[in-house]
Design an enzyme around this catalytic site. Structure first.
Site, mmCIF file in Angstrom:
data_model
loop_
_atom_site.group_PDB
_atom_site.id
_atom_site.type_symbol
_atom_site.label_atom_id
_atom_site.label_comp_id
_atom_site.label_asym_id
_atom_site.label_seq_id
_atom_site.Cartn_x
_atom_site.Cartn_y
_atom_site.Cartn_z
ATOM 1 N N GLY A 1 -5.131 5.873 -0.502
ATOM 2 C CA GLY A 1 -6.526 5.955 -0.081
ATOM 3 C C GLY A 1 -7.414 4.987 -0.830
ATOM 4 O O GLY A 1 -7.140 3.770 -0.896
ATOM 5 N N ARG B 1 -14.675 29.637 46.739
ATOM 6 C CA ARG B 1 -14.597 28.464 47.612
ATOM 7 C C ARG B 1 -14.250 27.190 46.837
ATOM 8 O O ARG B 1 -13.540 26.318 47.339
ATOM 9 C CB ARG B 1 -15.935 28.285 48.335
ATOM 10 N N TYR C 1 0.821 -1.209 0.000
ATOM 11 C CA TYR C 1 0.000 0.000 0.000
ATOM 12 C C TYR C 1 0.867 1.277 0.000
ATOM 13 O O TYR C 1 1.808 1.410 0.786
ATOM 14 C CB TYR C 1 -0.932 0.050 1.220
ATOM 15 N N ASN D 1 2.030 10.993 6.405
ATOM 16 C CA ASN D 1 0.971 10.126 6.924
ATOM 17 C C ASN D 1 1.176 9.908 8.425
ATOM 18 O O ASN D 1 1.534 8.832 8.883
ATOM 19 C CB ASN D 1 1.017 8.797 6.161
#
Length: 547
Positions: free
Chosen positions: A75, A313, A68, A210
């Site tokens: 993508g 407080r 890839y 990436n």
């Protein structure tokens, strides 16, 4: 390696930061972000891991299998394989088609932090790239050559693709850079420095863009400045408590150790120590002793209330949430900046490549969404304290608007409004901080042809967190100016020694407001004291560091 913090002015140390992909701290990131030309090196062990990872990548490419983003498209184009001969050009094209960011340019601090974080993530040695890639990122840092990076364009999954595309462009001699105060073409600056453009190979661009490094840069700076804000808020609360003639018994150790959230306990302890010796904010027993015993009477109005309003407080309960949020957010950020957060990753132990989603910035998004809510709550706390200070219905005898008192027959009577305009401005800034604290991580949107159909929104969350921190600094500056005006009206000789030091610093920057005048310059001056660390040093309490 440990570094010593010196707030926004830099980090005092002579040692280099050595990147190995495992030991980078938030403090290291801020040190480099704030200090041009910081010495940074790549560890030899990290370089060796990178060499092995790259060799595995080359071996897998020789098999012809699709990898890839290396021999496939990106993508939704992951089903389109290309030959190894096209792999380098694919990477060059990626560096170009992602350079379409919009909006304001990232600050030099963010650019330096991003360069450092990206280099460290790649130094972990799982990304299949050469040590040269990291060294060139570090060259930009060493020479303070800063890429021009637009802030907008990333949704925080598939990493911060667009901003990192701009950040990495100078490596191939493209894009523009800020160098020695001038914006110049990267190719021109690199040539001047004797640094030729990098010849990309398979995976190089994908490894550079990436990842979550742009988001993480904002996150690192936000978390350190948020930690400072906790101390600013405690200092402001102590001054408000004195100005309102409050009850410092609300910060007693017993109360907070009975609900022992660490941040709450630490916040109460610091406010207690800031108020030590004050004759304006009294111990609970002293407050009670101001009124006579009830005796046989059935009712009396006390000379001083035994309880202050919530914004005073409960200050440790609000600021303590910020302290504790900073602690766990810092841990998440440091995990992120020491991770391999690109895709794919190469496992040299098994000789395999893995496609995954480590670029998803979910931890950063949630940490920043939580941080900005905690910070905005502190802005709201201080805004509520300011509202008490300026309102003569609630400020225990101070003038309306904290105006300098004059006699009823004095010409100035009724002419001045003091801090009325400051309170209006503070309310507006607080409203903006509260509005900006809306969580970004829940606004995922599908993009990239529905490949990125669930995204983190981490860069937007982190940028918003920085914005909320800056807005809350402005709220704090206005509050401190009003609180110092109020204690001037009470009598500074009654203050505790530590709060008096803060008051003295403020008075070197901004005078007492005797008549109506513009105070925007006062705000800027006090913001400068926050940035350079002088305000925190003035209110320092021995034994309660929070860095």
């Amino acid at each position: 390696m440990r570094s010593v913090q010196h707030r926004d002015t830099g980090w005092e140390t002579r040692a280099s930061i050595v990147l190995d992909g495992h030991g980078l701290t938030v403090e290291d990131v801020v040190r480099v972000a704030l200090r041009p030309n910081a010495p940074v090196e790549l560890a030899e062990t990290a370089a060796a891991r990178m060499v092995r990872s790259r060799q595995l990548k080359l071996e897998l490419l020789d098999t012809g299998q699709p990898v890839y983003g290396v021999t496939t498209g990106f993508g939704a184009s992951a089903d389109r394989q290309i030959s190894v001969g096209k792999a380098a050009e694919l990477q060059r094209n990626m560096m170009r088609f992602l350079r379409n960011g919009t909006g304001p340019l990232a600050t030099p601090e963010i650019c330096r932090a991003t360069l450092l974080i990206r280099a460290n993530c790649l130094a972990r040695g799982n990304s299949g790239v050469r040590p040269l890639i990291v060294e060139r990122l570090l060259d930009l840092l060493r020479h303070d050559v800063l890429p021009m990076v637009p802030e907008r364009g990333s949704v925080g999954a598939s990493g911060d693709l667009v901003p990192l595309g701009h950040l990495a462009a100078p490596l191939i001699g493209e894009g523009e850079t800020l160098y020695r105060g001038s914006v110049r073409p990267a190719s021109e600056v690199l040539a001047e420095l004797g640094l030729g453009p990098v010849e990309l190979e398979a995976k190089d661009s994908l490894a550079l863009v990436n990842g979550t490094s742009f988001s993480a840069a904002f996150a690192a700076l936000a978390v350190v400045r948020a930690a400072e804000l906790a101390e600013f808020a405690e200092t402001a609360t102590a001054l408000a408590c004195e100005a309102l003639e409050g009850n410092r018994g609300h910060f007693a150790a017993f109360l907070h150790e009975s609900k022992p959230h660490p941040g709450q306990v630490a916040s109460a302890r610091r406010i207690t120590e800031l108020l030590s010796g004050s004759r304006l904010a009294l111990e609970h027993g002293q407050v009670v002793g101001l009124s006579t015993a009830l005796g046989e009477r059935g009712y009396q109005r006390l000379n001083r209330s035994v309880q202050d309003r919530y914004s005073v407080r409960c200050a440790p309960h609000v600021i303590g949430v910020l302290r504790d949020t900073v602690d766990w957010a810092r841990h998440w950020i440091e995990t992120e900046i020491n991770s391999s957060n690109d895709n794919p990753l190469f496992d040299t132990d098994t000789g395999t490549v893995h496609s995954g989603g480590n670029f998803y910035g979910g931890h950063l998004a949630l940490a920043m969404d939580a941080l900005k809510v905690a910070v905005a709550n502190v802005a709201d706390l201080l805004d509520r304290q300011l509202a008490l200070l300026v309102d003569d219905k609630f400020n225990n005898g101070l003038t309306a608007g904290l105006v300098a008192p004059v006699g009823a027959d004095d010409w100035a009577a009724g002419l001045h409004h003091g801090f009325k305009g400051m309170q209006l401005a503070c309310s507006a800034v607080t409203a903006e901080a509260l509005k900006t604290s809306t969580p970004a991580g829940v606004f995922s949107r599908s993009t990239g042809a529905h490949n990125q159909d669930k995204v983190s929104m981490s860069p937007i969350a982190a940028r918003d967190a920085c914005t909320v921190v800056d807005l809350t600094r402005e709220v704090t500056a206005i509050h401190l100016l009003a609180a110092c005006q109020a204690v001037d009206l009470r009598g500074t000789e009654m203050m505790g020694p530590r709060t008096r030091r803060v008051h003295e610093l403020v008075r070197t920057l901004a005078p007492f407001t005797a008549v109506d005048r513009p105070m925007d310059g006062d705000i800027r001056a006090l913001l400068g004291a926050m940035r350079d660390g002088s305000l925190l040093r003035a209110g320092a309490v021995e034994g309660t560091p929070f860095t």
